[in-house]
Design an enzyme around this catalytic site. Structure first.
Site, PDB file in Angstrom:
ATOM      1  N   ASP A   1      42.487  40.872  46.676  1.00 32.08           N
ATOM      2  CA  ASP A   1      43.327  41.282  45.545  1.00 32.08           C
ATOM      3  C   ASP A   1      44.364  42.256  46.103  1.00 32.08           C
ATOM      4  OD1 ASP A   1      44.240  41.723  42.872  1.00 32.08           O
ATOM      5  OD2 ASP A   1      43.032  43.531  42.712  1.00 32.08           O
ATOM      6  N   SER A   2      45.288  42.685  45.255  1.00 26.91           N
ATOM      7  CA  SER A   2      46.273  43.676  45.691  1.00 26.91           C
ATOM      8  C   SER A   2      45.656  45.071  45.786  1.00 26.91           C
ATOM      9  CB  SER A   2      47.430  43.709  44.693  1.00 26.91           C
ATOM     10  OG  SER A   2      46.918  43.984  43.401  1.00 26.91           O
TER      11      SER A   2
ATOM     12  N   CYS B   1      42.699  37.676  42.084  1.00 28.35           N
ATOM     13  CA  CYS B   1      43.962  38.240  41.614  1.00 28.35           C
ATOM     14  C   CYS B   1      44.693  37.172  40.808  1.00 28.35           C
ATOM     15  CB  CYS B   1      44.796  38.646  42.821  1.00 28.35           C
ATOM     16  SG  CYS B   1      46.479  39.135  42.415  1.00 28.35           S
TER      17      CYS B   1
ATOM     18  N   GLU C   1      44.908  51.358  38.936  1.00 30.50           N
ATOM     19  CA  GLU C   1      44.816  51.566  40.385  1.00 30.50           C
ATOM     20  C   GLU C   1      44.859  53.061  40.720  1.00 30.50           C
ATOM     21  OE1 GLU C   1      44.455  48.841  42.342  1.00 30.50           O
ATOM     22  OE2 GLU C   1      44.475  49.860  44.276  1.00 30.50           O
TER      23      GLU C   1
ATOM     24  N   CYS D   1      44.511  39.417  34.388  1.00 31.53           N
ATOM     25  CA  CYS D   1      44.698  40.215  35.611  1.00 31.53           C
ATOM     26  C   CYS D   1      43.356  40.876  35.866  1.00 31.53           C
ATOM     27  CB  CYS D   1      45.782  41.260  35.387  1.00 31.53           C
ATOM     28  SG  CYS D   1      45.829  42.580  36.613  1.00 31.53           S
TER      29      CYS D   1
ATOM     30  N   HIS E   1      42.487  43.583  37.115  1.00 33.13           N
ATOM     31  CA  HIS E   1      42.348  45.018  36.841  1.00 33.13           C
ATOM     32  C   HIS E   1      41.926  45.278  35.382  1.00 33.13           C
ATOM     33  CE1 HIS E   1      44.617  45.626  40.570  1.00 33.13           C
ATOM     34  NE2 HIS E   1      44.394  46.921  40.486  1.00 33.13           N
TER      35      HIS E   1
HETATM   36  N1  DGL Z   1      44.818  42.430  40.021  1.00 30.56           N
HETATM   37  C1  DGL Z   1      45.971  41.625  40.182  1.00 30.56           C
HETATM   38  C2  DGL Z   1      46.097  40.523  39.166  1.00 30.56           C
HETATM   39  O1  DGL Z   1      45.110  39.978  38.810  1.00 30.56           O
HETATM   40  C3  DGL Z   1      47.251  42.259  40.561  1.00 30.56           C
HETATM   41  C4  DGL Z   1      47.814  43.410  39.829  1.00 30.56           C
HETATM   42  C5  DGL Z   1      49.035  43.859  40.569  1.00 30.56           C
HETATM   43  O2  DGL Z   1      48.959  44.037  41.784  1.00 30.56           O
HETATM   44  O3  DGL Z   1      50.096  43.997  39.932  1.00 30.56           O
HETATM   45  O4  DGL Z   1      47.137  40.126  38.748  1.00 30.56           O
END
Ligand code: DGL
Length: 276
Positions: free
Chosen positions: A17-18, A80, A158, A190, A192
């Site tokens: 993931d990011s 992600c 984050e 997402c 997160h």
């Molecule tokens: N957690 C990621 C997603 O599912 C990325 C969030 C991000 O880096 O902007 O989109």
């Protein structure tokens, strides 16, 4: 390099993931597959993915996949939404190992229920790509999809500020369309976003199913490993988390997240941080 038989089985499941968000997926997978080994790559150097171009996302996704393969991954999970929505086809074309994203398994899961309207909340890039809506409409006849991009959510999570005043304020704003028009299911598009589950429920104030993609992904992954006889047959090793840039907050967020979301004992999950 292709590994065969037992060598391959011993390999870890590679997840990227990011940043910290994909841990929500890892948590679900660990519940489902406790004997597997995991390598998690958080591309903190390039966080956030949500506001980047498709070309950049593809480049990051390729780099992450290469790194996980170098580290011995037997299968890749794109934990992600942004990378799944824009890069999964290219990764599947380019790499010779199984790759699982978050969109298809989740849509498969939704398809089994009767659903006429569904909300999708995700990053700008994911919503722009139209990948959730496209896949939902391909699989489920006459489904109505209400998309809502939530640009600030991943960044606030984050930074470990999900429950701050700012976190509450943005949730209030982003939930507006679902308050005006009640909905019974929202995809947390997402990874997160499961961090905000409590806040979203409180803001909406009515019963809603919040679909955590990690659950469908873990089932799909289990199925794949089973069908291909790829379950780890050796003793479980320590799980590793790699970050592309040291992020002091990460460890704290990971701990909070696991306590909050997974409710498993910390002791069973030893996290080692390696800066690459
Ligand atoms: N957690 C990621 C997603 O599912 C990325 C969030 C991000 O880096 O902007 O989109």
């Amino acid at each position: 390099i292709k590994k065969e038989g037992n060598e391959m089985k011993k390999g870890p499941i590679g997840i990227f993931d990011s940043g910290v968000g994909g841990l929500t997926v890892l948590s679900e997978i660990k519940k489902q597959l406790p004997n597997e080994n995991f390598i998690y790559l958080g591309d903190t150097k390039n966080f956030p993915y949500g506001n980047k171009s498709k070309e950049q996302i593809i480049e990051f996704a390729i780099q992450n996949t290469k790194k996980l393969i170098e580290l011995g991954a037997k299968i890749i999970v794109i934990a992600c939404g942004t990378a799944t929505s824009q890069a999964i086809d290219i990764l599947k074309e380019k790499f010779d190992l199984p790759i699982i994203g978050i969109i298809e398994p989740t849509v498969e899961y939704i398809k089994k229920q009767s659903v006429e309207r569904i909300g999708v909340i995700a990053t700008e890039g994911t919503i722009r790509s139209g990948a959730w809506e496209r896949t939902l409409k391909e699989q489920i006849e006459n489904i109505e999809v209400i998309n809502k991009a939530c640009p600030m959510l991943a960044t606030i999570a984050e930074e470990g500020r999900a429950t701050s005043e700012e976190g509450r304020a943005v949730i209030k704003e982003y939930m507006e369309p679902f308050k005006r028009n009640r909905i019974d299911k929202i995809i947390l598009g997402c990874t997160h976003y499961p961090i905000y589950e409590g806040l979203i429920r409180a803001e909406l104030g009515y019963p809603v199913e919040l679909i955590n993609t990690g659950i469908a992904v873990s089932k799909e992954l289990e199925q794949y490993l089973k069908e291909n006889n790829l379950f780890n047959s050796e003793e479980k090793q320590e799980d590793l988390i790699y970050l592309t840039k040291p992020e002091e907050e990460f460890k704290i967020i990971a701990k909070n997240l696991l306590d909050f979301d997974v409710k498993i004992r910390q002791i069973t999950w030893h996290i080692r941080f390696l800066w690459i």
